[in-house]
Design a protein around this motif. Structure first.
Motif, PDB file in Angstrom:
ATOM      1  N   TYR A  12       0.777  -1.178   0.014  1.00  0.00           N
ATOM      2  CA  TYR A  12       0.042   0.066   0.038  1.00  0.00           C
ATOM      3  C   TYR A  12       0.677   1.135  -0.182  1.00  0.00           C
ATOM      4  N   CYS A  13       2.138   1.208  -0.139  1.00  0.00           N
ATOM      5  CA  CYS A  13       3.051   2.440   0.134  1.00  0.00           C
ATOM      6  C   CYS A  13       4.141   2.458  -0.752  1.00  0.00           C
ATOM      7  N   LEU A  14       4.789   3.481  -0.925  1.00  0.00           N
ATOM      8  CA  LEU A  14       5.860   3.585  -1.813  1.00  0.00           C
ATOM      9  C   LEU A  14       7.161   3.073  -0.919  1.00  0.00           C
ATOM     10  N   ALA A  15       8.149   2.679  -1.769  1.00  0.00           N
ATOM     11  CA  ALA A  15       9.292   2.340  -1.094  1.00  0.00           C
ATOM     12  C   ALA A  15      10.157   2.977  -0.014  1.00  0.00           C
ATOM     13  N   ASP A  16      10.235   4.416  -0.573  1.00  0.00           N
ATOM     14  CA  ASP A  16      10.929   5.301   0.231  1.00  0.00           C
ATOM     15  C   ASP A  16       9.914   6.678   0.107  1.00  0.00           C
ATOM     16  N   GLU A  17       8.939   6.536   0.781  1.00  0.00           N
ATOM     17  CA  GLU A  17       8.381   7.990   0.616  1.00  0.00           C
ATOM     18  C   GLU A  17       8.886   9.153   1.378  1.00  0.00           C
ATOM     19  N   ALA A  18       9.336   8.765   2.614  1.00  0.00           N
ATOM     20  CA  ALA A  18      10.008   9.854   3.276  1.00  0.00           C
ATOM     21  C   ALA A  18      11.022  10.307   2.628  1.00  0.00           C
ATOM     22  N   GLY A  19      12.105   9.698   1.907  1.00  0.00           N
ATOM     23  CA  GLY A  19      13.127  10.244   1.190  1.00  0.00           C
ATOM     24  C   GLY A  19      12.365  11.078  -0.070  1.00  0.00           C
ATOM     25  N   THR A  20      11.508  10.459  -0.637  1.00  0.00           N
ATOM     26  CA  THR A  20      10.857  11.084  -1.804  1.00  0.00           C
ATOM     27  C   THR A  20      10.305  12.372  -1.808  1.00  0.00           C
ATOM     28  N   VAL A  21       9.648  12.421  -0.292  1.00  0.00           N
ATOM     29  CA  VAL A  21       9.086  13.560  -0.054  1.00  0.00           C
ATOM     30  C   VAL A  21      10.105  14.827   0.184  1.00  0.00           C
ATOM     31  N   ARG A  22      11.187  14.531   1.053  1.00  0.00           N
ATOM     32  CA  ARG A  22      12.353  15.257   1.493  1.00  0.00           C
ATOM     33  C   ARG A  22      12.969  15.586   0.302  1.00  0.00           C
ATOM     34  N   THR A  23      13.185  14.852  -0.842  1.00  0.00           N
ATOM     35  CA  THR A  23      14.008  15.368  -1.962  1.00  0.00           C
ATOM     36  C   THR A  23      13.036  16.584  -2.735  1.00  0.00           C
ATOM     37  N   LEU A  24      11.817  16.524  -2.542  1.00  0.00           N
ATOM     38  CA  LEU A  24      10.834  17.347  -3.190  1.00  0.00           C
ATOM     39  C   LEU A  24      11.091  18.540  -2.313  1.00  0.00           C
ATOM     40  N   GLY A  25      11.856  18.648  -1.119  1.00  0.00           N
ATOM     41  CA  GLY A  25      11.717  19.927  -0.347  1.00  0.00           C
ATOM     42  C   GLY A  25      10.857  19.976   0.699  1.00  0.00           C
ATOM     43  N   LEU A  26       9.861  18.942   1.003  1.00  0.00           N
ATOM     44  CA  LEU A  26       8.917  18.945   1.812  1.00  0.00           C
ATOM     45  C   LEU A  26       9.230  18.416   3.171  1.00  0.00           C
ATOM     46  N   GLU A  27       8.400  18.811   4.349  1.00  0.00           N
ATOM     47  CA  GLU A  27       8.651  18.212   5.700  1.00  0.00           C
ATOM     48  C   GLU A  27       7.783  16.851   5.356  1.00  0.00           C
ATOM     49  N   TYR A  28       8.265  15.778   6.083  1.00  0.00           N
ATOM     50  CA  TYR A  28       7.389  14.630   6.270  1.00  0.00           C
ATOM     51  C   TYR A  28       7.511  14.067   7.632  1.00  0.00           C
ATOM     52  N   HIS A  29       5.924  13.715   7.851  1.00  0.00           N
ATOM     53  CA  HIS A  29       5.761  13.023   9.208  1.00  0.00           C
ATOM     54  C   HIS A  29       5.075  11.680   8.869  1.00  0.00           C
ATOM     55  N   HIS A  30       5.387  10.605   9.754  1.00  0.00           N
ATOM     56  CA  HIS A  30       4.747   9.500   9.647  1.00  0.00           C
ATOM     57  C   HIS A  30       4.185   8.958  10.955  1.00  0.00           C
ATOM     58  N   VAL A  31       2.794   8.883  11.183  1.00  0.00           N
ATOM     59  CA  VAL A  31       1.878   8.466  12.147  1.00  0.00           C
ATOM     60  C   VAL A  31       1.391   7.348  11.755  1.00  0.00           C
ATOM     61  N   PRO A  32       1.873   6.003  11.985  1.00  0.00           N
ATOM     62  CA  PRO A  32       1.128   4.801  11.577  1.00  0.00           C
ATOM     63  C   PRO A  32      -0.066   4.604  12.145  1.00  0.00           C
ATOM     64  N   VAL A  33      -0.895   4.191  11.338  1.00  0.00           N
ATOM     65  CA  VAL A  33      -2.344   3.763  12.343  1.00  0.00           C
ATOM     66  C   VAL A  33      -2.611   2.315  11.778  1.00  0.00           C
ATOM     67  N   GLU A  34      -2.707   1.368  12.737  1.00  0.00           N
ATOM     68  CA  GLU A  34      -3.261   0.186  12.173  1.00  0.00           C
ATOM     69  C   GLU A  34      -4.754   0.231  11.684  1.00  0.00           C
ATOM     70  N   PHE A  35      -4.962  -0.213  10.645  1.00  0.00           N
ATOM     71  CA  PHE A  35      -6.529   0.179  10.183  1.00  0.00           C
ATOM     72  C   PHE A  35      -7.459  -0.568  10.935  1.00  0.00           C
ATOM     73  N   GLY A  36      -7.084  -1.693  11.575  1.00  0.00           N
ATOM     74  CA  GLY A  36      -8.169  -2.624  12.327  1.00  0.00           C
ATOM     75  C   GLY A  36      -8.166  -2.271  13.485  1.00  0.00           C
ATOM     76  N   ALA A  37      -7.290  -1.326  14.031  1.00  0.00           N
ATOM     77  CA  ALA A  37      -7.294  -0.932  15.551  1.00  0.00           C
ATOM     78  C   ALA A  37      -6.686   0.542  16.025  1.00  0.00           C
ATOM     79  N   PRO A  38      -7.436   1.583  15.371  1.00  0.00           N
ATOM     80  CA  PRO A  38      -7.055   2.746  15.398  1.00  0.00           C
ATOM     81  C   PRO A  38      -7.226   3.080  17.340  1.00  0.00           C
ATOM     82  N   THR A  39      -6.426   4.042  17.778  1.00  0.00           N
ATOM     83  CA  THR A  39      -6.326   4.279  19.078  1.00  0.00           C
ATOM     84  C   THR A  39      -6.510   5.618  19.442  1.00  0.00           C
TER      85      THR A  39
END
Length: 156
Positions: free
Chosen positions: A48-75
């Motif tokens: 469901y995701c890109l191999a290196d989204e964080a790196g891609t986003v940073r290469t584009l000059g954007l700030e990146y944050h990852h807040v992983p949420v388990e779809f079957g168990a959000p808290t």
């Protein structure tokens, strides 16, 4: 290519947009459209995701944050982490995504209630633009909303 071509894209307002998983080219469009931050609520699952989204986003000059949420168990703690990230992004054009915009629609709806002055009806309408939440997500919405209610009783 337009932002609207990104899976389940929703332009919330001039400073906030949500969507499903963008491709590398679509992330380029996000950057070219003036967004400054990308927040990803999806898991790092190659299905469901890109191999290196964080790196891609940073290469584009954007700030990146990852807040992983388990779809079957959000808290509630997931929402607290998301809320804290969104607070650090205040005043910046922010693009929030997950795999299909299901997680994000609920998180942004709750953030809208907490910080953007949205009524519950406005928040629910935002979610309904994307999907009809299942029982797990309805329980999650209720649990977070319970934490946002002012305390009852006590001194007048």
């Amino acid at each position: 290519m337009a932002l609207e071509s990104i899976k389940a894209f929703v332009g919330v307002d001039a400073a906030l947009a949500t969507a499903g998983q963008p491709s590398v080219a679509e992330l380029g469009e996000v950057a070219a459209s003036g967004f400054e931050v990308v927040v990803n609520l999806g898991l790092l699952d190659p299905r469901y995701c890109l191999a290196d989204e964080a790196g891609t986003v940073r290469t584009l000059g954007l700030e990146y944050h990852h807040v992983p949420v388990e779809f079957g168990a959000p808290t509630v703690d997931d929402f607290r982490r998301f809320h804290a990230v969104m607070q650090t992004c205040r005043g910046k054009r922010t693009f929030v995504h997950c795999a299909a915009n299901y997680r994000v629609s609920c998180f942004v709806a709750l953030y809208g209630e907490a910080e953007l002055g949205w009524s519950r009806a406005e928040a629910d309408a935002h979610v309904a633009r994307v999907w009809a939440p299942n029982e797990t997500w309805l329980a999650f919405l209720g649990a977070v909303r319970d934490t946002m209610r002012p305390p009852t009783g006590g001194e007048p």
